[in-house]
Design a protein around this motif. Structure first.
Motif, PDB file in Angstrom:
ATOM      1  N   UNK A 132     -32.175 -61.788   2.231  1.00 48.34           N
ATOM      2  CA  UNK A 132     -33.471 -61.622   2.880  1.00 48.34           C
ATOM      3  C   UNK A 132     -34.340 -62.828   2.554  1.00 48.34           C
ATOM      4  N   UNK A 133     -34.980 -63.375   3.562  1.00 45.60           N
ATOM      5  CA  UNK A 133     -35.818 -64.557   3.365  1.00 45.60           C
ATOM      6  C   UNK A 133     -37.183 -64.216   2.769  1.00 45.60           C
ATOM      7  N   UNK A 134     -37.531 -62.921   2.738  1.00 46.61           N
ATOM      8  CA  UNK A 134     -38.800 -62.503   2.149  1.00 46.61           C
ATOM      9  C   UNK A 134     -38.647 -61.098   1.566  1.00 46.61           C
ATOM     10  N   UNK A 135     -37.720 -60.965   0.626  1.00 41.84           N
ATOM     11  CA  UNK A 135     -37.354 -59.667   0.062  1.00 41.84           C
ATOM     12  C   UNK A 135     -38.549 -58.912  -0.504  1.00 41.84           C
ATOM     13  N   UNK A 136     -39.417 -59.590  -1.240  1.00 42.01           N
ATOM     14  CA  UNK A 136     -40.549 -58.927  -1.904  1.00 42.01           C
ATOM     15  C   UNK A 136     -41.531 -58.315  -0.901  1.00 42.01           C
ATOM     16  N   UNK A 137     -41.691 -58.929   0.255  1.00 40.77           N
ATOM     17  CA  UNK A 137     -42.668 -58.460   1.241  1.00 40.77           C
ATOM     18  C   UNK A 137     -42.016 -57.971   2.534  1.00 40.77           C
ATOM     19  N   UNK A 139     -41.505 -53.109   9.170  1.00 38.87           N
ATOM     20  CA  UNK A 139     -41.931 -51.797   8.679  1.00 38.87           C
ATOM     21  C   UNK A 139     -40.827 -50.746   8.592  1.00 38.87           C
ATOM     22  N   UNK A 140     -39.803 -50.842   9.442  1.00 42.08           N
ATOM     23  CA  UNK A 140     -38.730 -49.841   9.384  1.00 42.08           C
ATOM     24  C   UNK A 140     -37.570 -50.261   8.481  1.00 42.08           C
ATOM     25  N   UNK A 141     -37.757 -51.319   7.692  1.00 37.17           N
ATOM     26  CA  UNK A 141     -36.749 -51.730   6.714  1.00 37.17           C
ATOM     27  C   UNK A 141     -36.553 -50.577   5.723  1.00 37.17           C
ATOM     28  N   UNK A 142     -35.327 -50.221   5.481  1.00 38.47           N
ATOM     29  CA  UNK A 142     -35.021 -49.118   4.568  1.00 38.47           C
ATOM     30  C   UNK A 142     -34.826 -49.669   3.170  1.00 38.47           C
ATOM     31  N   UNK A 143     -35.624 -49.172   2.244  1.00 41.28           N
ATOM     32  CA  UNK A 143     -35.485 -49.565   0.844  1.00 41.28           C
ATOM     33  C   UNK A 143     -34.587 -48.535   0.162  1.00 41.28           C
ATOM     34  N   UNK A 144     -33.435 -48.998  -0.302  1.00 43.40           N
ATOM     35  CA  UNK A 144     -32.503 -48.102  -0.980  1.00 43.40           C
ATOM     36  C   UNK A 144     -33.049 -47.711  -2.344  1.00 43.40           C
TER      37      UNK A 144
END
Length: 149
Positions: A62-67, A73-78
């Motif tokens: 990911x080019x901007x993992x922290x943000x 917005x629909x990125x799923x955080x495991x």
């Protein structure tokens, strides 16, 4: 003679992992960051070769993992709490494997010591992904690569 200590992923549950152990399970394949389609009839998840706009298509990171949640917005955080739902992850995913009580695969960097191995054995789609902006959403079905779960 010292007793052999099992690696953390064999002796701990996902909820017992500290943040560094949790993050280290990621093999860097980037598959979870590919666009997916779900079959409404049976719930099957199909992966496309279309990368999220934040995924570096060469490094599979990911080019901007922290943000990332701010930009996608629909990125799923495991999280360990969601482990029962990990069936949608690729069958090679360390998070899914550990959640299912299985061992990591031989090419995983925690096993072999080489973070490049995931690319060398072609588990990742490095260099073979398409930019999200280059494919209309109605054409995603033309770019399916595998079914998970």
């Amino acid at each position: 003679m010292a007793a052999k200590t099992e690696p953390f992923w064999k002796r701990k549950t996902l909820v017992q992992l500290d943040r560094d152990e949790w993050e280290s399970l990621c093999d860097g394949c980037g598959l979870c960051c590919l666009q997916k389609l779900e079959d409404e009839e049976d719930g099957s998840v199909y992966y496309t070769r279309i990368a999220c706009k934040l995924l570096d298509r060469d490094t599979c990171r990911c080019s901007n993992y922290a943000e990332r949640k701010q930009h996608v917005p629909d990125c799923i955080q495991l999280t360990p709490a969601d482990a029962a739902e990990f069936r949608w992850l690729p069958p090679t995913c360390a998070y899914r494997l550990v959640a299912e009580g299985k061992d990591l695969l031989p090419w995983h960097h925690l096993v072999c010591g080489d973070p490049q191995a995931v690319h060398d054995v072609r588990i990742s789609q490095a260099g073979r992904m398409l930019a999200e902006s280059s494919v209309a959403e109605e054409d995603w079905e033309e770019h399916l690569i595998f079914r998970a779960g």
